[in-house]
Design a protein around this motif. Sequence first.
Motif, PDB file in Angstrom:
ATOM      1  N   LYS A 172       0.786  -1.198   0.025  1.00  0.00           N
ATOM      2  CA  LYS A 172       0.017  -0.037  -0.061  1.00  0.00           C
ATOM      3  C   LYS A 172       1.035   1.417  -0.051  1.00  0.00           C
ATOM      4  CE  LYS A 172      -4.103  -1.602   0.077  1.00  0.00           C
ATOM      5  NZ  LYS A 172      -5.364  -1.250  -0.718  1.00  0.00           N
ATOM      6  N   GLY A 173       0.254   2.343  -0.465  1.00  0.00           N
ATOM      7  CA  GLY A 173       0.965   3.582  -0.670  1.00  0.00           C
ATOM      8  C   GLY A 173       0.492   4.707   0.522  1.00  0.00           C
ATOM      9  N   ARG A 174       0.753   5.863   0.541  1.00  0.00           N
ATOM     10  CA  ARG A 174       0.792   6.650   1.891  1.00  0.00           C
ATOM     11  C   ARG A 174      -0.801   6.886   2.376  1.00  0.00           C
ATOM     12  NH1 ARG A 174       3.135  12.046  -0.090  1.00  0.00           N
ATOM     13  NH2 ARG A 174       4.685  10.501  -1.119  1.00  0.00           N
ATOM     14  N   ASN A 175      -1.725   6.181   1.615  1.00  0.00           N
ATOM     15  CA  ASN A 175      -3.266   6.537   2.099  1.00  0.00           C
ATOM     16  C   ASN A 175      -3.307   5.120   3.059  1.00  0.00           C
ATOM     17  OD1 ASN A 175      -3.551   8.794   0.898  1.00  0.00           O
ATOM     18  ND2 ASN A 175      -4.087   7.672  -0.897  1.00  0.00           N
ATOM     19  N   TRP A 176      -2.669   4.208   3.172  1.00  0.00           N
ATOM     20  CA  TRP A 176      -2.975   2.860   4.090  1.00  0.00           C
ATOM     21  C   TRP A 176      -3.629   3.372   5.193  1.00  0.00           C
ATOM     22  CZ3 TRP A 176      -1.496   1.168   8.707  1.00  0.00           C
ATOM     23  CH2 TRP A 176      -0.271   1.820   9.260  1.00  0.00           C
ATOM     24  N   VAL A 177      -3.129   4.478   5.919  1.00  0.00           N
ATOM     25  CA  VAL A 177      -3.892   4.684   7.254  1.00  0.00           C
ATOM     26  C   VAL A 177      -5.293   5.149   7.275  1.00  0.00           C
ATOM     27  CG1 VAL A 177      -3.921   6.330   9.392  1.00  0.00           C
ATOM     28  CG2 VAL A 177      -1.598   5.584   8.171  1.00  0.00           C
ATOM     29  N   ALA A 178      -5.512   5.778   6.283  1.00  0.00           N
ATOM     30  CA  ALA A 178      -7.197   6.098   5.786  1.00  0.00           C
ATOM     31  C   ALA A 178      -7.873   4.716   5.533  1.00  0.00           C
ATOM     32  CB  ALA A 178      -7.111   7.036   4.592  1.00  0.00           C
ATOM     33  N   GLU A 179      -7.348   3.988   4.579  1.00  0.00           N
ATOM     34  CA  GLU A 179      -7.904   2.636   4.284  1.00  0.00           C
ATOM     35  C   GLU A 179      -8.151   1.610   5.470  1.00  0.00           C
ATOM     36  OE1 GLU A 179      -6.623   0.326   1.126  1.00  0.00           O
ATOM     37  OE2 GLU A 179      -5.882   2.245  -0.190  1.00  0.00           O
ATOM     38  N   ARG A 180      -7.062   1.807   6.553  1.00  0.00           N
ATOM     39  CA  ARG A 180      -7.195   1.000   7.718  1.00  0.00           C
ATOM     40  C   ARG A 180      -8.384   1.476   8.634  1.00  0.00           C
ATOM     41  NH1 ARG A 180      -2.665   1.712  11.913  1.00  0.00           N
ATOM     42  NH2 ARG A 180      -3.395   3.644  11.921  1.00  0.00           N
ATOM     43  N   GLY A 181      -8.735   2.746   8.640  1.00  0.00           N
ATOM     44  CA  GLY A 181      -9.651   3.386   9.392  1.00  0.00           C
ATOM     45  C   GLY A 181     -11.157   3.005   8.467  1.00  0.00           C
ATOM     46  N   GLU A 182     -11.136   3.073   7.658  1.00  0.00           N
ATOM     47  CA  GLU A 182     -12.189   2.819   6.892  1.00  0.00           C
ATOM     48  C   GLU A 182     -12.654   1.016   7.057  1.00  0.00           C
ATOM     49  OE1 GLU A 182     -14.525   3.106   2.340  1.00  0.00           O
ATOM     50  OE2 GLU A 182     -12.295   2.760   2.524  1.00  0.00           O
ATOM     51  N   ALA A 183     -11.823   0.390   6.962  1.00  0.00           N
ATOM     52  CA  ALA A 183     -11.975  -1.237   7.315  1.00  0.00           C
ATOM     53  C   ALA A 183     -12.325  -1.351   8.739  1.00  0.00           C
ATOM     54  CB  ALA A 183     -10.621  -1.955   6.914  1.00  0.00           C
ATOM     55  N   ARG A 184     -11.771  -0.544   9.841  1.00  0.00           N
ATOM     56  CA  ARG A 184     -12.087  -0.563  11.016  1.00  0.00           C
ATOM     57  C   ARG A 184     -13.645  -0.044  11.200  1.00  0.00           C
ATOM     58  NH1 ARG A 184      -6.585   1.676  14.348  1.00  0.00           N
ATOM     59  NH2 ARG A 184      -5.630  -0.376  14.374  1.00  0.00           N
ATOM     60  N   HIS A 185     -13.996   0.970  10.690  1.00  0.00           N
ATOM     61  CA  HIS A 185     -15.204   1.359  10.658  1.00  0.00           C
ATOM     62  C   HIS A 185     -16.355   0.531  10.359  1.00  0.00           C
ATOM     63  CE1 HIS A 185     -18.577   4.574  10.726  1.00  0.00           C
ATOM     64  NE2 HIS A 185     -18.839   4.113   9.383  1.00  0.00           N
ATOM     65  N   HIS A 186     -16.018  -0.357   9.282  1.00  0.00           N
ATOM     66  CA  HIS A 186     -17.055  -1.329   8.885  1.00  0.00           C
ATOM     67  C   HIS A 186     -16.725  -2.757   9.887  1.00  0.00           C
ATOM     68  CE1 HIS A 186     -17.418   1.432   5.501  1.00  0.00           C
ATOM     69  NE2 HIS A 186     -18.525   0.955   5.113  1.00  0.00           N
ATOM     70  N   GLY A 187     -15.873  -2.849  10.630  1.00  0.00           N
ATOM     71  CA  GLY A 187     -15.874  -3.956  11.563  1.00  0.00           C
ATOM     72  C   GLY A 187     -14.929  -5.051  10.863  1.00  0.00           C
ATOM     73  N   LEU A 188     -14.142  -4.770   9.820  1.00  0.00           N
ATOM     74  CA  LEU A 188     -13.759  -5.939   9.157  1.00  0.00           C
ATOM     75  C   LEU A 188     -12.496  -6.273   9.895  1.00  0.00           C
ATOM     76  CD1 LEU A 188     -14.518  -4.568   5.674  1.00  0.00           C
ATOM     77  CD2 LEU A 188     -15.505  -6.695   6.549  1.00  0.00           C
TER      78      LEU A 188
END
Length: 220
Positions: A172-188
């Motif tokens: 992943k590139g520099r946006n990985w933290v935002a992607e992690r946050g989105e995945a957490r938000h959806h409980g994944l």
Amino acid sequence: MAESPVEPEETLAEVLARFEYELPEEQIELLDAYRRELWAWNEKMNLTRHTTLEKFVTRDVGDSLELANLLDEGERVLDVGSGGGVPGVILAIARPDLKVSLCESVAKKAQALDQMVTTLGLNVKVYPARAEDLLEATTFDTLVARAVAPMRKLLYWLAPRWDAFDRLLLIKGRNWVAERGEARHHGLLKPLELRKAAEYVTRGADAVSVILKIEPKQDD
């Protein structure tokens, strides 16, 4: 329209040396053969945007070699959404001890991949299927993926199939933290453990990439 390749002024060996990548001569020859095959197929369909030797080395080879450092000898590896074969084909070339398979759900891309690995003489299986369907009947040690989908989508697709593999390695590139946050938000990520397995700067650029290791949480 697929991007036309730029005729190289340097050899692949010269560009690898310029960016301080050291590989055996036979692997460099195979990588160059793969690069030629990839660019030829790219004239017919969109398989890669990296159509200069510098981008091929710093993006495709660089990412794949960083990933190769994290794989144990003899692992069964599935490249999810392989596209033009990165990182799977490069892993198979750089780490011939691995048992690499490619998974690509777009039929014409899977056919191109199958012809490429056959031409290169690589012992690589190509599955024209979605990973979540393939994992119903086939098991692997590690799944790898680059530029397939946002983390949330990928984890959603794979959620029912964690009994078929041990871990997922995501480039992943520099946006990985935002992607992690989105995945957490959806409980994944609730049943999973995510760790940063590697962080590196793309050679010749200032882009920072990471390799994320995701695996099921262990019971205490």
